[in-house]
Design a protein around this motif. Structure first.
Motif, PDB file in Angstrom:
ATOM      1  N   ASN A   1     -22.330  48.786  39.759  1.00  0.00           N
ATOM      2  CA  ASN A   1     -22.185  48.580  38.520  1.00  0.00           C
ATOM      3  C   ASN A   1     -23.312  49.418  37.820  1.00  0.00           C
ATOM      4  N   CYS A   2     -23.016  49.884  36.524  1.00  0.00           N
ATOM      5  CA  CYS A   2     -24.093  50.453  35.598  1.00  0.00           C
ATOM      6  C   CYS A   2     -23.590  50.165  34.316  1.00  0.00           C
ATOM      7  N   SER A   3     -24.269  50.280  33.602  1.00  0.00           N
ATOM      8  CA  SER A   3     -24.165  49.698  32.054  1.00  0.00           C
ATOM      9  C   SER A   3     -23.038  50.397  31.418  1.00  0.00           C
ATOM     10  N   THR A   4     -22.623  51.770  31.672  1.00  0.00           N
ATOM     11  CA  THR A   4     -21.668  52.546  30.835  1.00  0.00           C
ATOM     12  C   THR A   4     -20.228  52.214  31.535  1.00  0.00           C
ATOM     13  N   GLY A   5     -20.237  52.274  32.840  1.00  0.00           N
ATOM     14  CA  GLY A   5     -18.849  52.001  33.444  1.00  0.00           C
ATOM     15  C   GLY A   5     -17.887  52.995  33.149  1.00  0.00           C
ATOM     16  N   ASN A   6     -18.272  54.321  32.790  1.00  0.00           N
ATOM     17  CA  ASN A   6     -17.689  55.446  32.606  1.00  0.00           C
ATOM     18  C   ASN A   6     -16.922  56.133  33.709  1.00  0.00           C
ATOM     19  N   TYR A   7     -15.717  56.643  33.576  1.00  0.00           N
ATOM     20  CA  TYR A   7     -15.059  57.312  34.534  1.00  0.00           C
ATOM     21  C   TYR A   7     -13.840  58.028  34.089  1.00  0.00           C
ATOM     22  N   MET A   8     -13.368  58.923  35.017  1.00  0.00           N
ATOM     23  CA  MET A   8     -12.091  59.806  34.460  1.00  0.00           C
ATOM     24  C   MET A   8     -11.035  58.803  34.051  1.00  0.00           C
ATOM     25  N   ALA A   9     -10.437  58.930  33.309  1.00  0.00           N
ATOM     26  CA  ALA A   9      -9.088  58.313  32.773  1.00  0.00           C
ATOM     27  C   ALA A   9      -7.923  59.453  32.109  1.00  0.00           C
ATOM     28  N   LYS A  10      -6.860  58.982  32.152  1.00  0.00           N
ATOM     29  CA  LYS A  10      -5.679  59.654  31.883  1.00  0.00           C
ATOM     30  C   LYS A  10      -5.337  59.049  30.444  1.00  0.00           C
ATOM     31  N   ILE A  11      -5.560  59.833  29.129  1.00  0.00           N
ATOM     32  CA  ILE A  11      -5.617  59.188  27.919  1.00  0.00           C
ATOM     33  C   ILE A  11      -4.782  59.940  26.902  1.00  0.00           C
TER      34      ILE A  11
ATOM     35  N   ALA B   1       3.484  61.112  41.818  1.00  0.00           N
ATOM     36  CA  ALA B   1       2.669  60.150  41.440  1.00  0.00           C
ATOM     37  C   ALA B   1       1.386  60.775  40.860  1.00  0.00           C
ATOM     38  N   LEU B   2       0.749  61.325  41.913  1.00  0.00           N
ATOM     39  CA  LEU B   2      -0.727  62.235  41.658  1.00  0.00           C
ATOM     40  C   LEU B   2      -0.527  63.101  40.606  1.00  0.00           C
ATOM     41  N   LEU B   3       0.624  63.868  40.555  1.00  0.00           N
ATOM     42  CA  LEU B   3       0.546  64.804  39.381  1.00  0.00           C
ATOM     43  C   LEU B   3       0.520  63.869  37.898  1.00  0.00           C
ATOM     44  N   ASP B   4       1.411  62.921  37.853  1.00  0.00           N
ATOM     45  CA  ASP B   4       1.088  62.215  36.657  1.00  0.00           C
ATOM     46  C   ASP B   4      -0.336  61.571  36.310  1.00  0.00           C
ATOM     47  N   ARG B   5      -0.836  61.258  37.280  1.00  0.00           N
ATOM     48  CA  ARG B   5      -2.171  60.722  36.986  1.00  0.00           C
ATOM     49  C   ARG B   5      -3.552  61.386  36.954  1.00  0.00           C
ATOM     50  N   VAL B   6      -3.515  62.504  37.437  1.00  0.00           N
ATOM     51  CA  VAL B   6      -4.534  63.302  37.722  1.00  0.00           C
ATOM     52  C   VAL B   6      -4.309  64.820  37.134  1.00  0.00           C
ATOM     53  N   TRP B   7      -2.996  65.142  36.516  1.00  0.00           N
ATOM     54  CA  TRP B   7      -2.625  66.521  35.715  1.00  0.00           C
ATOM     55  C   TRP B   7      -2.392  66.493  34.670  1.00  0.00           C
ATOM     56  N   ALA B   8      -2.611  67.090  33.547  1.00  0.00           N
ATOM     57  CA  ALA B   8      -1.867  67.038  32.331  1.00  0.00           C
ATOM     58  C   ALA B   8      -0.378  67.513  32.589  1.00  0.00           C
ATOM     59  N   SER B   9       0.518  66.947  31.632  1.00  0.00           N
ATOM     60  CA  SER B   9       1.950  67.231  31.917  1.00  0.00           C
ATOM     61  C   SER B   9       2.420  68.485  31.319  1.00  0.00           C
ATOM     62  N   ASP B  10       1.315  69.413  30.642  1.00  0.00           N
ATOM     63  CA  ASP B  10       2.031  70.679  30.244  1.00  0.00           C
ATOM     64  C   ASP B  10       1.487  71.755  31.330  1.00  0.00           C
ATOM     65  N   THR B  11       0.901  71.330  32.401  1.00  0.00           N
ATOM     66  CA  THR B  11       0.407  72.177  33.327  1.00  0.00           C
ATOM     67  C   THR B  11       1.554  72.657  34.327  1.00  0.00           C
ATOM     68  N   LEU B  12       1.388  73.686  34.909  1.00  0.00           N
ATOM     69  CA  LEU B  12       2.331  74.110  36.046  1.00  0.00           C
ATOM     70  C   LEU B  12       2.324  73.716  37.469  1.00  0.00           C
ATOM     71  N   ALA B  13       1.281  72.619  37.386  1.00  0.00           N
ATOM     72  CA  ALA B  13       1.263  72.415  38.889  1.00  0.00           C
ATOM     73  C   ALA B  13       2.368  71.568  39.446  1.00  0.00           C
ATOM     74  N   SER B  14       2.644  71.566  40.811  1.00  0.00           N
ATOM     75  CA  SER B  14       3.963  70.901  41.431  1.00  0.00           C
ATOM     76  C   SER B  14       3.246  70.286  42.696  1.00  0.00           C
ATOM     77  N   PRO B  15       4.271  69.651  43.423  1.00  0.00           N
ATOM     78  CA  PRO B  15       4.007  69.006  44.727  1.00  0.00           C
ATOM     79  C   PRO B  15       3.360  70.032  45.573  1.00  0.00           C
ATOM     80  N   ASP B  16       3.405  71.105  45.548  1.00  0.00           N
ATOM     81  CA  ASP B  16       2.641  72.287  46.450  1.00  0.00           C
ATOM     82  C   ASP B  16       1.207  72.087  45.965  1.00  0.00           C
ATOM     83  N   THR B  17       1.010  72.249  44.747  1.00  0.00           N
ATOM     84  CA  THR B  17      -0.487  72.085  44.143  1.00  0.00           C
ATOM     85  C   THR B  17      -1.043  70.857  44.971  1.00  0.00           C
ATOM     86  N   ILE B  18      -0.374  69.865  44.995  1.00  0.00           N
ATOM     87  CA  ILE B  18      -1.035  68.438  45.607  1.00  0.00           C
ATOM     88  C   ILE B  18      -1.253  68.820  47.040  1.00  0.00           C
TER      89      ILE B  18
END
Length: 238
Positions: free
Chosen positions: A7-17, A187-204
């Motif tokens: 734990n730390c006081s900020t609790g900050n981490y990467m989130a998809k918003i 699922a990994l594309l949905d959670r870690v990449w933006a939807s407007d990127t050209l990433a594909s399952p091959d990228t994963i």
């Protein structure tokens, strides 16, 4: 075994918003601010676009303006909750009357922020909601000899630092927050990449190979396992 949070006081981490805001002079600064805090941010400027994104992609949090074109924020919130959506929602509004806030919370919002607001307060509200809706609120994660410091953006394996580019770091952080859970490439594309990127399952697959090359220790099984026909998981040591 699950990831051990420190734990730390900020609790900050990467989130998809998802930020739903039609005022460009506010949406732009919010996106820039949250991205500087290492979040992945997408913008929708109307209720119809917001509903489409929520139907297709997975988000960790939604910042939803009440007064938006197409479908207003109150209705977006109601429809999303009616479909079973559980993602935390921070509602924004220029209305400060208690009745308006009560209506927003009754519609399914988790918190309310009245305009104008300071971006630091936005960050604080987001951190609080994320802490409330995630398994761990630590700023450091550890699985076996693998240690990830979110604030310092540092990864070590058995005490030796491993250098990761931002996307590699984000993928590893996601895996460490969900140990022993299998995720498909989509699922990994949905959670870690933006939807407007050209990433594909091959990228994963490419990033999985890179992470394994950097993390794996000779003579030991890979931490990131392939579940054939299903996807990938980060397996905690017994």
């Amino acid at each position: 075994m699950t990831a051990t949070p420190i734990n730390c006081s900020t609790g900050n981490y990467m989130a998809k918003i998802l930020v739903v805001e039609d005022e460009q002079d506010l949406a732009g600064p919010m996106k820039d601010w949250l991205m500087r805090e290492q979040h992945l941010v997408e913008i929708a400027d109307n209720g119809i676009d917001a509903m489409e994104k929520l139907d297709v992609y997975k988000f960790d949090l939604v910042v939803l303006d009440l007064m938006i074109p197409g479908i207003n924020g109150m209705e977006v919130c109601k429809r999303f909750r009616a479909k079973g959506g559980a993602t935390p929602i921070l509602m924004l509004t220029a209305k400060s009357a208690i009745e308006d806030k009560e209506a927003g919370l009754d519609a399914g919002a988790d918190d309310y922020l009245t305009k104008p607001f300071h971006l630091k307060e936005l960050s604080a509200r987001i951190r609080a909601l994320l802490r409330r809706h995630t398994q761990s609120s630590g700023c450091e994660l550890q699985i076996g000899d693998l240690h990830l410091d979110i604030l310092a953006r540092k990864v070590t394996m058995a005490g030796h630092e491993i250098h990761l580019v931002p996307r590699e770091f984000s993928m590893l952080e996601f895996f460490m927050r969900h140990p022993n859970q299998v995720f498909s490439a989509e699922a990994l594309l949905d959670r870690v990449w933006a939807s407007d990127t050209l990433a594909s399952p091959d990228t994963i697959r490419t990033y999985i190979k890179i992470l394994r090359k950097k993390l794996d220790v000779n003579g030991k099984d890979s931490l990131i396992r392939t579940v054939h026909g299903v996807g990938y998981k980060l397996e905690s040591p017994p």
